[in-house]
Design a protein around this motif. Structure first.
Motif, mmCIF file in Angstrom:
data_model
loop_
_atom_site.group_PDB
_atom_site.id
_atom_site.type_symbol
_atom_site.label_atom_id
_atom_site.label_comp_id
_atom_site.label_asym_id
_atom_site.label_seq_id
_atom_site.Cartn_x
_atom_site.Cartn_y
_atom_site.Cartn_z
ATOM 1 N N TYR A 1 -28.063 -28.966 9.315
ATOM 2 C CA TYR A 1 -27.235 -27.768 9.458
ATOM 3 C C TYR A 1 -26.804 -27.704 10.916
ATOM 4 O O TYR A 1 -27.641 -27.700 11.823
ATOM 5 C CB TYR A 1 -28.003 -26.506 9.057
ATOM 6 C CG TYR A 1 -27.088 -25.308 8.918
ATOM 7 C CD1 TYR A 1 -26.504 -24.999 7.692
ATOM 8 C CD2 TYR A 1 -26.776 -24.506 10.013
ATOM 9 C CE1 TYR A 1 -25.638 -23.921 7.550
ATOM 10 C CE2 TYR A 1 -25.915 -23.423 9.886
ATOM 11 C CZ TYR A 1 -25.351 -23.137 8.659
ATOM 12 O OH TYR A 1 -24.480 -22.076 8.521
ATOM 13 N N GLU A 2 -25.498 -27.676 11.139
ATOM 14 C CA GLU A 2 -24.970 -27.762 12.504
ATOM 15 C C GLU A 2 -24.167 -26.522 12.883
ATOM 16 O O GLU A 2 -23.471 -25.938 12.054
ATOM 17 C CB GLU A 2 -24.066 -28.999 12.639
ATOM 18 C CG GLU A 2 -24.813 -30.295 12.430
ATOM 19 C CD GLU A 2 -23.920 -31.527 12.425
ATOM 20 O OE1 GLU A 2 -24.472 -32.637 12.489
ATOM 21 O OE2 GLU A 2 -22.675 -31.386 12.336
ATOM 22 N N ILE A 3 -24.281 -26.154 14.163
ATOM 23 C CA ILE A 3 -23.453 -25.069 14.706
ATOM 24 C C ILE A 3 -22.713 -25.610 15.927
ATOM 25 O O ILE A 3 -23.321 -26.148 16.846
ATOM 26 C CB ILE A 3 -24.291 -23.827 15.095
ATOM 27 C CG1 ILE A 3 -24.990 -23.232 13.862
ATOM 28 C CG2 ILE A 3 -23.399 -22.766 15.738
ATOM 29 C CD1 ILE A 3 -25.789 -21.972 14.132
ATOM 30 N N TRP A 4 -21.380 -25.479 15.887
ATOM 31 C CA TRP A 4 -20.511 -25.898 16.985
ATOM 32 C C TRP A 4 -19.881 -24.658 17.590
ATOM 33 O O TRP A 4 -19.475 -23.748 16.885
ATOM 34 C CB TRP A 4 -19.404 -26.829 16.469
ATOM 35 C CG TRP A 4 -19.921 -28.062 15.794
ATOM 36 C CD1 TRP A 4 -20.450 -28.159 14.536
ATOM 37 C CD2 TRP A 4 -19.976 -29.383 16.343
ATOM 38 N NE1 TRP A 4 -20.836 -29.451 14.271
ATOM 39 C CE2 TRP A 4 -20.558 -30.228 15.352
ATOM 40 C CE3 TRP A 4 -19.593 -29.942 17.572
ATOM 41 C CZ2 TRP A 4 -20.754 -31.592 15.565
ATOM 42 C CZ3 TRP A 4 -19.788 -31.298 17.779
ATOM 43 C CH2 TRP A 4 -20.363 -32.106 16.792
ATOM 44 N N THR A 5 -19.785 -24.628 18.926
ATOM 45 C CA THR A 5 -19.204 -23.449 19.574
ATOM 46 C C THR A 5 -17.719 -23.623 19.852
ATOM 47 O O THR A 5 -17.258 -24.726 20.141
ATOM 48 C CB THR A 5 -19.941 -23.099 20.885
ATOM 49 O OG1 THR A 5 -19.366 -21.916 21.447
ATOM 50 C CG2 THR A 5 -19.868 -24.219 21.921
#
Length: 298
Positions: free
Chosen positions: A253-257
């Motif tokens: 699970y990835e979060i990119w800003t």
């Protein structure tokens, strides 16, 4: 006569004030050391994020390097996520599969959290459970005399939320009793109302959206929950933009800003374009200078 502390004193004072603004690093605390070790065993690579206490938001994550738009904030492997798949592969799985009518994905996760918390030292999820809040400020948890102080539309929503948890508890009693063979103590004392309320608030305030294929052993409610240890320390800001999703290639699970963040500042994500009524009801806090603020007219 008091001696002037001069330039060194001023520098120290500025540094002290800055540390309050930026946040106080908490990664030395035993519970975070244990959590990071546990996550590493499950394939989580140490990122540039550190647990910290912030003046305005409380507990959160700070970055040790400046972040630019397009940077990856965090990538949490599938093995670290707590989903209904985790529940089914536990000792609860067989009981859930056999139970009719089928339990909801939400109840399965609540049951797992309560059972693991009860297991204490024996729980494989103990390092995560140890950093979860002990209590919540969701409106359903407030005393009636506090709820009565709320504006009418919000008070009504708070009462509805509380009634929903009470109904979930009432309708789940027979299912909880069916788990008795797994426990030495009476299930009535383990799966009590306050335990369910805590588990429900944990899921309601901390899960990420992750769609799972429907399984026959669950009711038809959408199975879209995943608890994400460490990632769930990220606080909400309505003024940032992020891209968050499960990456099928990396199985993480990835979060990119899409926003910038200076070194040693708090890293925020956005839970959605929610007004303060929604934030208070679902998460137990309000956002300062919320551009989504609304006024509800009764």
């Amino acid at each position: 006569m008091k001696k002037s502390r001069g330039r060194t004193g001023r520098k120290r004072r500025r540094k002290h004030l800055r540390s309050f603004k930026d946040g106080v690093n908490c990664s030395y605390k035993l519970e975070y050391i244990k959590l990071k070790k546990w996550l590493k065993e499950r394939g989580f690579e140490d990122s540039n994020l550190r647990p910290a206490e912030f003046w305005e938001t409380g507990r959160g994550l700070m970055t040790t390097k400046s972040l630019q738009a397009g940077d990856l904030i965090i990538s949490l492997p599938e093995k670290c996520l707590l989903t209904t798949g985790t529940v089914l592969s536990s000792c609860l799985g067989g009981h859930i599969v056999k139970w009719k009518p089928p339990v909801s994905p939400l109840l399965a996760l609540c049951t797992f959290l309560i059972a693991e918390k009860h297991a204490g030292e024996k729980s494989a999820w103990k390092p995560y459970l140890d950093v979860l809040p002990k209590t919540y400020t969701c409106l359903a948890c407030l005393e009636p005399d506090v709820t009565n102080l709320l504006p009418k539309p919000l008070k009504k929503k708070a009462q509805e939320q509380k009634m929903m948890i009470q109904e979930l508890f009432r309708s789940s009693k027979a299912f909880f009793s069916s788990l008795q063979p797994l426990f030495a103590e009476n299930t009535g004392t383990i799966f009590n109302y306050s335990a369910l309320e805590w588990a429900w608030c944990t899921i309601n305030t901390r899960t990420i959206y992750m769609k799972h294929p429907h399984r026959e052993c669950f009711s038809l409610e959408p199975d879209v929950y995943a608890l994400a240890p460490y990632l769930d320390l990220l606080n909400h800001s309505p003024n940032v933009q992020v891209k968050a999703a499960f990456n099928e290639q990396t199985r993480s699970y990835e979060i990119w800003t899409n926003s910038q963040c200076k070194k040693y500042q708090e890293v925020f994500i956005c839970y959605g374009p929610h007004d303060n009524q929604r934030l208070l009801l679902e998460y137990g806090f309000v956002a300062m200078d919320n551009p989504h603020s609304s006024v509800y007219v009764s």
